[in-house]
Write an enzyme that holds these catalytic residues in place. Sequence first.
Site, PDB file in Angstrom:
ATOM      1  N   HIS A 209       0.832  -1.208   0.000  1.00 32.40           N
ATOM      2  CA  HIS A 209       0.000   0.000   0.000  1.00 32.40           C
ATOM      3  C   HIS A 209       0.864   1.254   0.000  1.00 32.40           C
ATOM      4  CE1 HIS A 209       0.373   0.975   4.384  1.00 32.40           C
ATOM      5  NE2 HIS A 209       0.350  -0.330   4.567  1.00 32.40           N
TER       6      HIS A 209
ATOM      7  N   ASP B 180       3.846  -6.527   3.705  1.00 27.08           N
ATOM      8  CA  ASP B 180       3.452  -5.489   4.664  1.00 27.08           C
ATOM      9  C   ASP B 180       3.564  -5.954   6.113  1.00 27.08           C
ATOM     10  OD1 ASP B 180       2.453  -3.066   5.609  1.00 27.08           O
ATOM     11  OD2 ASP B 180       0.371  -3.676   5.399  1.00 27.08           O
TER      12      ASP B 180
ATOM     13  N   GLU C 233      -4.940   2.162   2.807  1.00 27.27           N
ATOM     14  CA  GLU C 233      -4.962   0.965   3.649  1.00 27.27           C
ATOM     15  C   GLU C 233      -5.105   1.335   5.115  1.00 27.27           C
ATOM     16  OE1 GLU C 233      -2.901  -2.335   6.051  1.00 27.27           O
ATOM     17  OE2 GLU C 233      -2.591  -0.167   5.962  1.00 27.27           O
ATOM     18  N   GLU C 234      -4.438   2.403   5.514  1.00 23.92           N
ATOM     19  CA  GLU C 234      -4.360   2.750   6.926  1.00 23.92           C
ATOM     20  C   GLU C 234      -5.669   3.290   7.492  1.00 23.92           C
ATOM     21  OE1 GLU C 234      -1.987   1.836   8.608  1.00 23.92           O
ATOM     22  OE2 GLU C 234      -0.091   1.924   7.528  1.00 23.92           O
TER      23      GLU C 234
ATOM     24  N   ASP D 160       6.139   1.122   6.815  1.00 21.48           N
ATOM     25  CA  ASP D 160       4.780   0.623   6.631  1.00 21.48           C
ATOM     26  C   ASP D 160       4.059   1.578   5.685  1.00 21.48           C
ATOM     27  OD1 ASP D 160       2.245  -0.382   6.848  1.00 21.48           O
ATOM     28  OD2 ASP D 160       1.974   0.117   8.962  1.00 21.48           O
TER      29      ASP D 160
ATOM     30  N   HIS E 225       3.789   2.745  12.898  1.00 16.14           N
ATOM     31  CA  HIS E 225       2.886   3.785  13.402  1.00 16.14           C
ATOM     32  C   HIS E 225       3.499   4.542  14.592  1.00 16.14           C
ATOM     33  CE1 HIS E 225      -0.968   1.729  11.638  1.00 16.14           C
ATOM     34  NE2 HIS E 225       0.065   1.674  10.806  1.00 16.14           N
TER      35      HIS E 225
ATOM     36  N   ASP F  68      -0.065   4.424   1.116  1.00 16.25           N
ATOM     37  CA  ASP F  68      -0.284   5.454   2.125  1.00 16.25           C
ATOM     38  C   ASP F  68       0.453   5.159   3.420  1.00 16.25           C
ATOM     39  OD1 ASP F  68      -2.137   3.285   2.481  1.00 16.25           O
ATOM     40  OD2 ASP F  68      -3.251   4.512   3.914  1.00 16.25           O
TER      41      ASP F  68
END
Length: 375
Positions: A81, A170, A146-147, A113, A351, A83
């Site tokens: 992904h 991922d 995705e997030e 990520d 994150h 984003d």
Amino acid sequence: MINKERAINKFLELVQIDSVSYHERGVADYLINYFSELGYEVLEDKLSNEKVPLSNAGNVIVKIPGKGALANQETLILEAHMDTVEPGNGIKPSITEDGKYVVSDGTTILGADDKAGIAQILEVEAVLRENDLSHPPLEFLFTICEEVGILGAFAVDTELLAGKVAFVLDGKGGPGTAIIGGPDYYDVSGKIIGKAAHAGIAPDSGISSIQVMAEAISNMNLLKIDENTTTNIGKVICDYPTNVVPEITTFAMEIRSLDHESGKKQLNHVIETLQKAADKFDAKLEYDVDQSLYAYHHEDDNPVIKRFKEMCKRHNLNYQGLVMRGGTDVSGLTFNGIDAIVLAAGGANGHELQERLIIDEFLENTQQVIWLVTE
């Protein structure tokens, strides 16, 4: 065959392109230009952009023709992904003095990520091309958003994809690690509507919405429900002066379950408990339920599991099939009829401001992808 310097430099380049959720245009354009210059067919998935109109880009799909002895095998999808989470703008990456990690300057996340997954795909393509390796037809799928709910994977235009087996790059961990199961996820939000009244003069003429909510919570099964199911209330908001019986209380909560029936049973319990409390006090309940993830658990005879386990066996990798309670693009792909698992990309502390890329794991995980598509 992997060019370590090139792979790391691509990762460093990618994380410096801002792409927080809904703002993936920079990375999408980078990938479209990069693969187009190599002569591949590149598509931007307009349907995904229509279904996720807040994003300024759509999913990007790259078609890689099969080559050599494997050219007529079924198409494989490699997916990552585009984003990142916040704070993800203005990332300043650097390699630590010991050469083991890539980190940010501590004011932002790093973006491993999932820029690590994208960089893996770029390196895999380069290795295949430079070494004239046989491989099946490949499709590279780079998703948006995705997030913020797996939006791009759920919205993907499957008419643009030939592949039915996907490896999502991922995860965390080393080679041999795969995420093979995930949960149903329900967002439950709403409000209790009571009746306002003066708390000192005529409290009995009012209906306290927060009292109704308290009644519901006291009778609700929360947190760990069973081995498969959890429920958590994240928000209860009631903001009135203390001399007013509060008319409205809003709430937001989640239910996760690795088992469809257990999740549905808990969802029904939550709604029934809220309604029973509202009825008891003659209040009104309004609510919405949004299911953003759909439970899956691949068995050993699934084609994507079989291919990965066979590769692990050939290369003496310790296979670990994990089930996670968080969301990944696998949920969206599985929902769209594509068998998928998550493979490790090499990031850690996702994150967080302390996020990092573990360089050795990143390279080792890239090698396992090469084995997957060339054997």
